[in-house]
Design an enzyme around this catalytic site. Structure first.
Site, PDB file in Angstrom:
ATOM      1  N   LYS A  22     -17.144 -22.115  25.553  1.00 60.58           N
ATOM      2  CA  LYS A  22     -18.236 -23.074  25.299  1.00 60.58           C
ATOM      3  C   LYS A  22     -18.840 -22.792  23.919  1.00 60.58           C
ATOM      4  O   LYS A  22     -19.033 -23.697  23.117  1.00 60.58           O
ATOM      5  CB  LYS A  22     -19.310 -22.926  26.361  1.00 60.58           C
ATOM      6  CG  LYS A  22     -20.670 -23.494  25.970  1.00 60.58           C
ATOM      7  CD  LYS A  22     -21.707 -23.414  27.058  1.00 60.58           C
ATOM      8  CE  LYS A  22     -22.639 -22.259  26.949  1.00 60.58           C
ATOM      9  NZ  LYS A  22     -23.701 -22.331  25.955  1.00 60.58           N
ATOM     10  N   ASN A  23     -19.121 -21.499  23.649  1.00 61.50           N
ATOM     11  CA  ASN A  23     -19.848 -21.173  22.407  1.00 61.50           C
ATOM     12  C   ASN A  23     -18.952 -21.183  21.181  1.00 61.50           C
ATOM     13  O   ASN A  23     -19.430 -20.981  20.071  1.00 61.50           O
ATOM     14  CB  ASN A  23     -20.574 -19.837  22.564  1.00 61.50           C
ATOM     15  CG  ASN A  23     -21.733 -19.990  23.552  1.00 61.50           C
ATOM     16  OD1 ASN A  23     -22.115 -21.106  23.894  1.00 61.50           O
ATOM     17  ND2 ASN A  23     -22.248 -18.879  24.024  1.00 61.50           N
ATOM     18  N   ARG A  92     -29.411 -26.633  21.828  1.00 58.27           N
ATOM     19  CA  ARG A  92     -29.881 -25.847  20.678  1.00 58.27           C
ATOM     20  C   ARG A  92     -28.841 -25.815  19.572  1.00 58.27           C
ATOM     21  O   ARG A  92     -29.169 -25.837  18.392  1.00 58.27           O
ATOM     22  CB  ARG A  92     -30.183 -24.412  21.125  1.00 58.27           C
ATOM     23  CG  ARG A  92     -30.466 -23.512  19.943  1.00 58.27           C
ATOM     24  CD  ARG A  92     -30.778 -22.113  20.328  1.00 58.27           C
ATOM     25  NE  ARG A  92     -30.631 -21.225  19.216  1.00 58.27           N
ATOM     26  CZ  ARG A  92     -31.551 -20.994  18.293  1.00 58.27           C
ATOM     27  NH1 ARG A  92     -32.693 -21.650  18.369  1.00 58.27           N
ATOM     28  NH2 ARG A  92     -31.348 -20.155  17.320  1.00 58.27           N
ATOM     29  N   CYS A 116     -36.092 -22.819  25.438  1.00 57.92           N
ATOM     30  CA  CYS A 116     -35.446 -23.098  26.727  1.00 57.92           C
ATOM     31  C   CYS A 116     -35.899 -22.004  27.695  1.00 57.92           C
ATOM     32  O   CYS A 116     -36.748 -21.172  27.373  1.00 57.92           O
ATOM     33  CB  CYS A 116     -33.926 -23.108  26.575  1.00 57.92           C
ATOM     34  SG  CYS A 116     -33.289 -21.495  26.162  1.00 57.92           S
ATOM     35  N   PRO A 122     -36.548 -19.586  18.275  1.00 59.38           N
ATOM     36  CA  PRO A 122     -36.956 -20.071  16.940  1.00 59.38           C
ATOM     37  C   PRO A 122     -35.750 -20.233  16.010  1.00 59.38           C
ATOM     38  O   PRO A 122     -34.667 -19.741  16.312  1.00 59.38           O
ATOM     39  CB  PRO A 122     -37.884 -18.967  16.445  1.00 59.38           C
ATOM     40  CG  PRO A 122     -37.546 -17.767  17.233  1.00 59.38           C
ATOM     41  CD  PRO A 122     -37.001 -18.240  18.549  1.00 59.38           C
ATOM     42  N   ILE A 123     -35.960 -20.936  14.894  1.00 59.33           N
ATOM     43  CA  ILE A 123     -34.842 -21.086  13.938  1.00 59.33           C
ATOM     44  C   ILE A 123     -35.226 -20.553  12.560  1.00 59.33           C
ATOM     45  O   ILE A 123     -34.629 -20.925  11.551  1.00 59.33           O
ATOM     46  CB  ILE A 123     -34.384 -22.563  13.823  1.00 59.33           C
ATOM     47  CG1 ILE A 123     -35.505 -23.457  13.293  1.00 59.33           C
ATOM     48  CG2 ILE A 123     -33.842 -23.083  15.139  1.00 59.33           C
ATOM     49  CD1 ILE A 123     -34.987 -24.816  12.813  1.00 59.33           C
ATOM     50  N   ASP A 124     -36.170 -19.602  12.534  1.00 56.32           N
ATOM     51  CA  ASP A 124     -36.615 -19.072  11.231  1.00 56.32           C
ATOM     52  C   ASP A 124     -35.462 -18.468  10.434  1.00 56.32           C
ATOM     53  O   ASP A 124     -35.418 -18.547   9.202  1.00 56.32           O
ATOM     54  CB  ASP A 124     -37.724 -18.035  11.437  1.00 56.32           C
ATOM     55  CG  ASP A 124     -37.321 -16.969  12.432  1.00 56.32           C
ATOM     56  OD1 ASP A 124     -36.864 -17.336  13.531  1.00 56.32           O
ATOM     57  OD2 ASP A 124     -37.390 -15.776  12.116  1.00 56.32           O
ATOM     58  N   ASP A 306     -25.384 -12.618  27.799  1.00 57.33           N
ATOM     59  CA  ASP A 306     -24.975 -13.727  28.680  1.00 57.33           C
ATOM     60  C   ASP A 306     -24.309 -13.228  29.962  1.00 57.33           C
ATOM     61  O   ASP A 306     -24.117 -14.002  30.897  1.00 57.33           O
ATOM     62  CB  ASP A 306     -24.017 -14.664  27.947  1.00 57.33           C
ATOM     63  CG  ASP A 306     -24.694 -15.326  26.755  1.00 57.33           C
ATOM     64  OD1 ASP A 306     -24.003 -15.646  25.783  1.00 57.33           O
ATOM     65  OD2 ASP A 306     -25.923 -15.468  26.791  1.00 57.33           O
ATOM     66  N   ARG A 399     -23.632 -26.973  32.762  1.00 58.38           N
ATOM     67  CA  ARG A 399     -23.693 -26.980  31.298  1.00 58.38           C
ATOM     68  C   ARG A 399     -22.694 -25.988  30.734  1.00 58.38           C
ATOM     69  O   ARG A 399     -22.241 -26.108  29.613  1.00 58.38           O
ATOM     70  CB  ARG A 399     -25.100 -26.559  30.813  1.00 58.38           C
ATOM     71  CG  ARG A 399     -26.162 -27.603  30.931  1.00 58.38           C
ATOM     72  CD  ARG A 399     -27.488 -27.065  30.416  1.00 58.38           C
ATOM     73  NE  ARG A 399     -27.382 -26.648  29.014  1.00 58.38           N
ATOM     74  CZ  ARG A 399     -28.284 -25.872  28.426  1.00 58.38           C
ATOM     75  NH1 ARG A 399     -29.314 -25.410  29.106  1.00 58.38           N
ATOM     76  NH2 ARG A 399     -28.148 -25.545  27.167  1.00 58.38           N
TER      77      ARG A 399
HETATM   78  C1  EPZ Z   1     -25.884 -17.515  20.745  1.00 52.46           C
HETATM   79  O1  EPZ Z   1     -27.170 -18.077  20.715  1.00 52.46           O
HETATM   80  C2  EPZ Z   1     -25.255 -18.056  22.028  1.00 52.46           C
HETATM   81  N1  EPZ Z   1     -25.188 -19.504  21.943  1.00 52.46           N
HETATM   82  C3  EPZ Z   1     -26.094 -17.622  23.222  1.00 52.46           C
HETATM   83  O2  EPZ Z   1     -25.452 -18.083  24.413  1.00 52.46           O
HETATM   84  C4  EPZ Z   1     -26.134 -16.099  23.250  1.00 52.46           C
HETATM   85  O3  EPZ Z   1     -26.933 -15.685  24.323  1.00 52.46           O
HETATM   86  C5  EPZ Z   1     -26.736 -15.584  21.931  1.00 52.46           C
HETATM   87  O4  EPZ Z   1     -25.947 -16.083  20.817  1.00 52.46           O
HETATM   88  C6  EPZ Z   1     -26.737 -14.066  21.854  1.00 52.46           C
HETATM   89  O5  EPZ Z   1     -25.430 -13.585  21.987  1.00 52.46           O
HETATM   90  C7  EPZ Z   1     -24.208 -20.077  21.207  1.00 52.46           C
HETATM   91  O6  EPZ Z   1     -23.380 -19.408  20.615  1.00 52.46           O
HETATM   92  C8  EPZ Z   1     -24.196 -21.578  21.160  1.00 52.46           C
HETATM   93  P1  EPZ Z   1     -29.086 -15.528  18.443  1.00 52.46           P
HETATM   94  P2  EPZ Z   1     -28.072 -17.938  19.380  1.00 52.46           P
HETATM   95  O7  EPZ Z   1     -29.507 -16.319  17.256  1.00 52.46           O
HETATM   96  O8  EPZ Z   1     -27.218 -17.870  18.186  1.00 52.46           O
HETATM   97  C9  EPZ Z   1     -33.657 -14.764  17.907  1.00 52.46           C
HETATM   98  C10 EPZ Z   1     -25.329 -19.159  26.497  1.00 52.46           C
HETATM   99  O9  EPZ Z   1     -25.827 -18.952  27.618  1.00 52.46           O
HETATM  100  N2  EPZ Z   1     -33.599 -15.725  16.789  1.00 52.46           N
HETATM  101  O10 EPZ Z   1     -27.987 -14.536  18.288  1.00 52.46           O
HETATM  102  O11 EPZ Z   1     -29.138 -18.957  19.456  1.00 52.46           O
HETATM  103  C11 EPZ Z   1     -33.351 -15.398  19.258  1.00 52.46           C
HETATM  104  O12 EPZ Z   1     -34.517 -15.976  19.809  1.00 52.46           O
HETATM  105  C12 EPZ Z   1     -26.175 -19.013  25.240  1.00 52.46           C
HETATM  106  O13 EPZ Z   1     -24.136 -19.492  26.292  1.00 52.46           O
HETATM  107  C13 EPZ Z   1     -34.722 -15.885  16.006  1.00 52.46           C
HETATM  108  O14 EPZ Z   1     -35.747 -15.263  16.251  1.00 52.46           O
HETATM  109  O15 EPZ Z   1     -28.721 -16.524  19.613  1.00 52.46           O
HETATM  110  C14 EPZ Z   1     -32.874 -14.197  20.056  1.00 52.46           C
HETATM  111  O16 EPZ Z   1     -33.997 -13.484  20.541  1.00 52.46           O
HETATM  112  C15 EPZ Z   1     -27.592 -18.558  25.554  1.00 52.46           C
HETATM  113  N3  EPZ Z   1     -34.683 -16.743  14.954  1.00 52.46           N
HETATM  114  C16 EPZ Z   1     -32.156 -13.346  19.000  1.00 52.46           C
HETATM  115  O17 EPZ Z   1     -32.614 -13.803  17.730  1.00 52.46           O
HETATM  116  C17 EPZ Z   1     -33.545 -17.456  14.646  1.00 52.46           C
HETATM  117  O18 EPZ Z   1     -33.572 -18.218  13.667  1.00 52.46           O
HETATM  118  C18 EPZ Z   1     -30.633 -13.497  19.025  1.00 52.46           C
HETATM  119  O19 EPZ Z   1     -30.389 -14.874  19.078  1.00 52.46           O
HETATM  120  C19 EPZ Z   1     -32.405 -17.275  15.466  1.00 52.46           C
HETATM  121  C20 EPZ Z   1     -32.456 -16.401  16.529  1.00 52.46           C
END
Ligand code: EPZ
Length: 419
Positions: A22-23, A92, A116, A122-124, A306, A399
């Site tokens: 999926k990812n 997202r 969610c 966040p997307i900072d 996950d 999903r």
């Molecule tokens: C990816 O999400 C995966 N989704 C997630 O899978 C997975 O849990 C996650 O990586 C961690 O491995 C996809 O690949 C589509 P991160 P992502 O940015 O990239 C924080 C599932 O169930 N953060 O690595 O969004 C964030 O909140 C999903 O398949 C910021 O603060 O995760 C988290 O605490 C859930 N600012 C941490 O970083 C940002 O701009 C790691 O998140 C981006 C992230």
């Protein structure tokens, strides 16, 4: 609302083939918009989030053809660079569309993507990274507007690891003149898989899959083919399901190396399995499971967040006290209350830490599915529990897991989908 009705306990057996990741698919769809010509994605899982992502790019004007698990995407007819909140809030990963739209139209806009069940999301990191590449960003409180006046290569250090922010900046930098270096980048297999695809399109990326990625900008990318890597999270879920129901199950079309962290924990707990190059045969456990002591989620190759909810179900069946430390998301442990209602003995110490005392027999209950991964964990718990379990809100489960009730029935599970 549809629900699953599951009878337990259920000894399962047989063989299960893993779907495409999926990812990987959620990122391949935006990436295909970077190319001049059409791209064919293969082994695309038929799950809700992928469907939503394809609908979004169709609304932006891209041509999409779906033939079973093959999806052809032609970006030539893209005619919009604006993603409403209604669209961006659905999944997202839509934030990954910003780079390709920005490169094609010189600007892009996206409604603030929401959080969610598992956290604020966040997307900072995306915003900071785009600014490093010379992108101007306006925020009117409702939506972000990105303007690519003078894109420039950069050396960018991620303050903390982010999978999709790494992928987003990597794919954007493929078309930025000069050499961009991403440091403290995510090394998940889906990052390397994306780089392999982009390099087949003519990009010049090296180091993907390590914490330092180098991208040399090129003039244009051509369409190519991209077969999704096996879904390592589905692979891990099936391994845990087999262990939790003490079922001999062989998982095929997978990559065991991608879940080495889980297999190490399962071995320490007393689970038995045979590993092939693209299969894992889970054998029936001969003894009670032992607590592994501590489970800490960590970026790849550490134990993936996950798989934390599914593994916690197995931990309730292990002798001893286990600390589960969820270091990535602040909202990914609240499902333990549902397991406690089924008979588990879990103390939620804080949003990041839970103590699991086992073994405890589980009993069927009426519960709901809070998010994708906690949802499938409830399915595993239901198959290990005594009696009937009804799981509401199974949209969350669908999903992330293709045709899951039929595939589980194929292993002998008594699971029905009721609308
Ligand atoms: C990816 O999400 C995966 N989704 C997630 O899978 C997975 O849990 C996650 O990586 C961690 O491995 C996809 O690949 C589509 P991160 P992502 O940015 O990239 C924080 C599932 O169930 N953060 O690595 O969004 C964030 O909140 C999903 O398949 C910021 O603060 O995760 C988290 O605490 C859930 N600012 C941490 O970083 C940002 O701009 C790691 O998140 C981006 C992230």
């Amino acid at each position: 609302m549809a629900k699953f009705v599951i009878q337990g306990p259920q000894r399962l057996s047989g063989q299960i083939a893993v779907s495409g990741a999926k990812n990987a698919a959620l990122i391949a769809i935006p990436a295909a918009l970077l190319a001049r010509g059409a791209t064919t994605l293969k082994r695309v899982p038929k799950i809700n989030d992928v469907g939503v992502m394809l609908d979004i790019i169709k609304k932006l004007g891209a041509r999409v053809e779906i033939r079973d698990s093959e999806v052809s995407i032609d970006p030539a007819t893209l005619n919009s660079h604006s993603l409403s909140r209604e669209l961006s809030g659905k999944v997202r990963a839509s934030v990954l569309l910003i780079g390709p739209l920005l490169l094609r139209f010189g600007e892009a806009s996206i409604g603030h993507p929401g959080g969610c069940a598992i956290g604020r999301r966040p997307i900072d990191q995306f915003l900071e990274g785009f600014k490093a590449l010379g992108v101007e960003i306006e925020d009117n409180g409702e939506e972000y507007r990105f303007i690519a006046k003078r894109l420039k290569s950069a050396s960018y250090f991620f303050p903390f690891v982010s999978v999709t922010a790494t992928q987003s900046l990597m794919m954007t930098a493929t078309r930025v003149p000069g050499v961009t270096i991403l440091k403290n980048a995510a090394s998940e297999p889906e990052v390397a898989a994306l780089a392999d695809y982009l390099n087949r399109c003519g990009a010049r990326i090296s180091g993907a899959g390590t914490s330092t990625i180098k991208i040399e900008g090129v003039e244009a990318l051509q369409g190519s083919e991209y077969a999704m890597i096996p879904d390592r999270l589905e692979t891990g879920m099936f391994a845990i399901l087999a262990a939790a129901t003490r079922s001999p199950i062989t998982i095929t079309q997978c990559n065991p190396e991608h879940i080495e962290s889980l297999l190490t924990i399962l071995r320490r707990m007393g689970a038995r399995f045979k590993q092939g190059s693209d299969s894992i045969a889970i054998l029936q456990a001969k003894e009670d499971y032992r607590s592994p002591g501590k489970v800490i989620t960590h970026e790849y190759p550490g134990f993936p967040t996950d798989l934390q909810p599914p593994l916690t179900v197995l931990l309730t069946q292990a002798r001893g006290l286990t600390l589960v430390h969820e270091t990535i998301f602040e909202g990914r442990l609240f499902y333990v209350d549902l397991l406690n209602r089924m008979g588990a003995n879990i103390i939620l110490c804080d949003p990041h830490r839970a103590l699991v005392q086992g073994p405890t027999p589980l009993r069927g209950k009426r519960i709901e599915s809070p998010d994708i991964r906690a949802g499938i964990a409830m399915v595993i718990a239901a198959l290990a529990a005594q009696g009937e379990t009804v799981i509401d809100n199974i949209y969350q489960i669908e999903r992330g897991y293709e045709n899951i009730e039929e595939r589980l029935r194929g292993l002998g599970a008594k699971i029905e989908k009721v609308n």
